[in-house]
Design a protein around this motif. Structure first.
Motif, PDB file in Angstrom:
ATOM      1  N   PHE A  38       0.848  -1.187   0.000  1.00 24.44           N
ATOM      2  CA  PHE A  38       0.000   0.000   0.000  1.00 24.44           C
ATOM      3  C   PHE A  38       0.886   1.240   0.000  1.00 24.44           C
ATOM      4  CE2 PHE A  38       0.480  -1.819   4.211  1.00 24.44           C
ATOM      5  CZ  PHE A  38       0.967  -0.771   4.975  1.00 24.44           C
ATOM      6  N   GLY A  39       0.332   2.319  -0.507  1.00 22.80           N
ATOM      7  CA  GLY A  39       1.040   3.578  -0.527  1.00 22.80           C
ATOM      8  C   GLY A  39       0.627   4.465   0.631  1.00 22.80           C
ATOM      9  N   VAL A  40       1.435   5.499   0.880  1.00 18.99           N
ATOM     10  CA  VAL A  40       1.080   6.449   1.917  1.00 18.99           C
ATOM     11  C   VAL A  40      -0.162   7.245   1.513  1.00 18.99           C
ATOM     12  CG1 VAL A  40       2.522   8.360   1.113  1.00 18.99           C
ATOM     13  CG2 VAL A  40       2.083   8.098   3.570  1.00 18.99           C
ATOM     14  N   GLU A  41      -0.426   7.283   0.205  1.00 15.02           N
ATOM     15  CA  GLU A  41      -1.665   7.826  -0.324  1.00 15.02           C
ATOM     16  C   GLU A  41      -2.156   6.864  -1.422  1.00 15.02           C
ATOM     17  OE1 GLU A  41       1.097  10.552  -0.825  1.00 15.02           O
ATOM     18  OE2 GLU A  41       1.867   8.953  -2.071  1.00 15.02           O
ATOM     19  N   ARG A  58      -5.693   1.460  -3.200  1.00 19.58           N
ATOM     20  CA  ARG A  58      -5.154   1.962  -1.940  1.00 19.58           C
ATOM     21  C   ARG A  58      -4.137   0.965  -1.393  1.00 19.58           C
ATOM     22  NH1 ARG A  58      -9.117   3.706   2.592  1.00 19.58           N
ATOM     23  NH2 ARG A  58      -7.116   4.467   3.375  1.00 19.58           N
ATOM     24  N   GLY A  59      -4.458  -0.303  -1.548  1.00 19.37           N
ATOM     25  CA  GLY A  59      -3.572  -1.357  -1.097  1.00 19.37           C
ATOM     26  C   GLY A  59      -4.054  -2.685  -1.626  1.00 19.37           C
ATOM     27  N   VAL A  60      -3.167  -3.674  -1.667  1.00 24.77           N
ATOM     28  CA  VAL A  60      -3.520  -4.979  -2.229  1.00 24.77           C
ATOM     29  C   VAL A  60      -2.970  -6.101  -1.373  1.00 24.77           C
ATOM     30  CG1 VAL A  60      -3.538  -4.128  -4.613  1.00 24.77           C
ATOM     31  CG2 VAL A  60      -1.441  -5.127  -3.678  1.00 24.77           C
ATOM     32  N   VAL A  61      -3.582  -7.280  -1.544  1.00 29.28           N
ATOM     33  CA  VAL A  61      -3.010  -8.532  -1.084  1.00 29.28           C
ATOM     34  C   VAL A  61      -2.827  -9.400  -2.319  1.00 29.28           C
ATOM     35  CG1 VAL A  61      -5.310  -9.448  -0.523  1.00 29.28           C
ATOM     36  CG2 VAL A  61      -3.262 -10.538   0.418  1.00 29.28           C
ATOM     37  N   ILE A  62      -1.644  -9.981  -2.448  1.00 32.85           N
ATOM     38  CA  ILE A  62      -1.305 -10.784  -3.618  1.00 32.85           C
ATOM     39  C   ILE A  62      -0.949 -12.181  -3.129  1.00 32.85           C
ATOM     40  CG2 ILE A  62       0.255 -11.036  -5.578  1.00 32.85           C
ATOM     41  CD1 ILE A  62       0.650  -8.004  -5.511  1.00 32.85           C
ATOM     42  N   ALA A 114      -2.784   1.382   8.463  1.00 29.96           N
ATOM     43  CA  ALA A 114      -1.703   1.717   7.528  1.00 29.96           C
ATOM     44  C   ALA A 114      -0.949   2.989   7.918  1.00 29.96           C
ATOM     45  CB  ALA A 114      -2.242   1.817   6.101  1.00 29.96           C
ATOM     46  N   PRO A 115      -1.623   4.075   8.343  1.00 34.71           N
ATOM     47  CA  PRO A 115      -0.866   5.289   8.692  1.00 34.71           C
ATOM     48  C   PRO A 115       0.158   5.069   9.795  1.00 34.71           C
ATOM     49  CG  PRO A 115      -3.192   5.805   8.427  1.00 34.71           C
ATOM     50  CD  PRO A 115      -3.084   4.306   8.412  1.00 34.71           C
ATOM     51  N   SER A 116      -0.133   4.141  10.726  1.00 39.34           N
ATOM     52  CA  SER A 116       0.809   3.917  11.819  1.00 39.34           C
ATOM     53  C   SER A 116       2.099   3.272  11.342  1.00 39.34           C
ATOM     54  CB  SER A 116       0.154   3.057  12.906  1.00 39.34           C
ATOM     55  OG  SER A 116      -0.157   1.767  12.409  1.00 39.34           O
ATOM     56  N   VAL A 117       2.043   2.508  10.241  1.00 40.72           N
ATOM     57  CA  VAL A 117       3.271   1.917   9.689  1.00 40.72           C
ATOM     58  C   VAL A 117       4.196   3.027   9.194  1.00 40.72           C
ATOM     59  CG1 VAL A 117       4.211   0.396   7.920  1.00 40.72           C
ATOM     60  CG2 VAL A 117       2.056  -0.202   9.058  1.00 40.72           C
TER      61      VAL A 117
END
Length: 274
Positions: A38-41, A58-62, A114-117
């Motif tokens: 995932f990206g920061v945005e 926004r984000g993925v699982v592969i 995600a933001p906490s990462v």
């Protein structure tokens, strides 16, 4: 492929690469590990084949072995997590996202975790804080599957022995003897305690050793030998199979501090004792 400047944090059964803006597109590949990215945005893009259209996420699982290519040039920073498929959390991820192909990550998990990462990486500048934040995200996506925590003294001895002897081949019988168990009993107890078989566990530890050494400035050849690979070429071939890219594709920019300041995290850690 142009090398991407990244920092690396690992734990038993998982790891995360945190990078600034990517200079290029990752070529088509497939790997053994389950990937979360995932990206920061919003704006990180993926596609399952070179002839397929790009899709922004926004984000993925592969899933494991899923061909894909990634374009992170449109986000200012990205996080790529790899989860060992044979761990409890890896199996839970595979079951939860069993539809196949590249799947979007749930918005609620991204919003919450995600933001906490990125905050742990950019603000706390702490490997411990990054690990805690990344593992919380994996834990949530895995539906609360409990991470493996080794408590049996015999398996703790075996794990310590493995980590101390990664620079050479390790046979089941040898490691079982360190635990004072028969090979068959040791194999069963090791899976019960760690959530993964001995062979994939040792391979995972070898890769963690490589990335840790590269982060500390080791050469590719020295890191390969220290982690039990025949040479840098052997390491690169195995890395392509495991992660989809050779170690030379990542320019490691040095380790983060080992621990966060006392006030940096308001949550309890999820670190394994293995």
């Amino acid at each position: 492929m142009t090398a991407i400047s990244s920092q690396f944090v690992s734990w038993d059964g998982g790891c995360v690469f945190l990078s600034g803006r990517s200079p290029g597109v990752t070529p088509m590949h497939a790997h053994y590990a389950i990937q979360l990215a995932f990206g920061v945005e919003p704006g990180i893009r993926f596609r399952p084949g070179d002839a397929e259209p790009w899709t922004a996420y926004r984000g993925v699982v592969i899933p494991s072995r899923q061909p894909h290519t990634m374009d992170a040039t449109g986000v200012s920073a990205s996080a790529v997590l790899f989860v060992e498929p044979e761990t409890r959390e890896g199996r839970a991820l595979a079951e939860r996202f069993a539809g196949g192909g590249i799947a979007p990550l749930p918005d609620d998990v991204l919003d919450a975790l995600a933001p906490s990462v990125f905050s742990a990486w950019r603000d706390a500048r702490s490997a411990g804080a990054v690990e805690d934040a990344a593992r919380r995200l994996v834990h949530a996506l895995a539906g609360g599957a409990a991470p493996s925590v080794v408590s049996d003294e015999r398996i703790l001895r075996a794990v310590a022995y493995i980590k101390a002897h990664l620079d050479r081949p390790l046979a089941l019988e040898e490691v079982a003897a360190e635990a004072c168990l028969s090979p068959s009993r040791f194999r069963h107890l090791f899976v019960e305690e760690t959530g993964v078989g001995l062979r994939p566990y040792v391979l995972w530890r070898r890769f963690l050793r490589v990335w840790e050494l590269l982060t500390r400035g080791s050469s590719l050849s020295a890191a390969a030998h220290a982690a039990g690979f025949a040479d840098a070429a052997h390491l690169s071939r195995t890395s392509r199979t495991m992660f989809g890219f050779p170690p030379s594709a990542m320019q490691m920019v040095g380790p983060l501090d080992a621990h966060a300041p006392a006030a940096a995290s308001a949550t309890q850690p999820l670190r394994s004792t293995a």
